[in-house]
Design an enzyme around this catalytic site. Sequence first.
Site, short mmCIF file in Angstrom:
data_model
loop_
_atom_site.label_atom_id
_atom_site.label_comp_id
_atom_site.label_asym_id
_atom_site.label_seq_id
_atom_site.Cartn_x
_atom_site.Cartn_y
_atom_site.Cartn_z
N ASP A 154 -3.89 -10.54 17.07
CA ASP A 154 -5.31 -10.50 17.45
C ASP A 154 -5.49 -10.65 18.95
O ASP A 154 -4.86 -11.50 19.58
CB ASP A 154 -6.06 -11.68 16.79
CG ASP A 154 -6.12 -11.55 15.28
OD1 ASP A 154 -5.58 -10.58 14.73
OD2 ASP A 154 -6.73 -12.45 14.66
N ASP A 185 -8.45 -6.33 5.93
CA ASP A 185 -7.46 -7.25 6.50
C ASP A 185 -6.34 -7.50 5.48
O ASP A 185 -6.43 -7.06 4.32
CB ASP A 185 -8.17 -8.56 6.87
CG ASP A 185 -7.53 -9.24 8.07
OD1 ASP A 185 -6.34 -9.02 8.31
OD2 ASP A 185 -8.23 -10.02 8.75
#
Length: 428
Positions: A231, A170
């Site tokens: 997301d 990430d």
Amino acid sequence: MQLRSTERQLDCALALCFLALIPWGIPRARALDNGLAMTPTMGWLHWERFMCNLDCQEEPDSCISEQLFMQMAELMVSDGWKDAGYEYLCIDDCWMAPQRDSKGRLQADPQRFPGGIHRLANYVHSKGLKLGIYADVGNKTCAGFPGSFGYYDIDAQTFADWGVDLLKFDGCYCDSLQHLADGYKYMSSALNKTGRRIVYSCEWPLYMWPLEKPNYEEIRQYCNHWRSFADISDSWQSVKSILDWTSSHQERIVHVAGPGGWNDPDMLVIGNFGLSWDQQVTQMALWAIMAAPLFMSNDLRNISPQAKALLQHKDVIAINQDPLGKQGYQLRKVSNLELWERPLAGLAWAIAVINWQEIGGPRSYTISIVSLGRGVACNPACHITQLLPVKRELGFYEWTSELKIRINPTGTVLLRIEKKSHTSETLL
Ligand code: GLA
């Protein structure tokens, strides 16, 4: 070149200044040639469904713990997921203890993962599956656990020693584009240097977009797949926004995808709460057209037979996994109907028609066959099978003919077109 644990207090900027003085040699134009992800990766990833649930006292069945992953591993084998192609069981954020160990290594939370990640990996491997893990290029993960900045070599080696097969890396808590790019590149070669074959799943472009247009050709040289957009959540609005973003950026991203490197539109949320049946069909069909990694985020202990059949649909998975490895694209949009197509191996094509209209009933759409597959999909004739929402042989079509379909609101009709020459047509 390793960063020592004593440097862990340095922030991203300071440590990068330090590293800039050292000839640590980020390979400039070397492709990520790890032989992995020759077709889009398939598996299960905990984030969308289970998020960062740390409360194993109150919610023992849905907290992020080794028990959750062991149960999913068992079901992936017993319920046909592995046979359908879902191979990577992936841990997302929130698996870590809040501190590194005395040697600077990441460690799993001892209460929630009492056996540690190595033992979990052995268990997952004993089921014939592979294990994915999560870390972050910056100083902290998005949920605030220890980041890998300053520890790239140590973390890559730790994951390899544990037997990890995939890393989702990430991009939270990194303070500049330079640090972000250097970190993603460095981790790519650090993983390669371990000698273990580890799929490298990046979010590099997602964190670049607010500041600069990503260079996807470059990203492909380092990552097996890469997220570009926000997301996913368990809603039609979210799925729709991902499809809108993808079609409006297709000139930039579609040609970059291919064996070894894929655009990642995020997890499949099929089998959860937020999508109607038709919307789940749309997600499955379009993730196949987009050659997307297929990471389900759902509860395999509690999933409807209908969602399971959709996620395990062999013909749809075959489109997603097509060996030609070309991503599909939106061909046209007419009055709230959108047609996407994807070239497949053997001169076949996949066609998806989405009905975006959220009012009324099923709408008819007449496809002029000559317009499909750059004019050649059905020249001189073809056989068309409807795969979704239900499988139906539609039969033979001439190049100049038309095909009428009906699509439910927010649903999709997915077709597979097999080209037939005059000879094969006559023989049949
Ligand atoms: C980011 C990522 C998500 C998930 C969370 C975890 O938001 O984009 O996919 O990994 O972090 O904190």
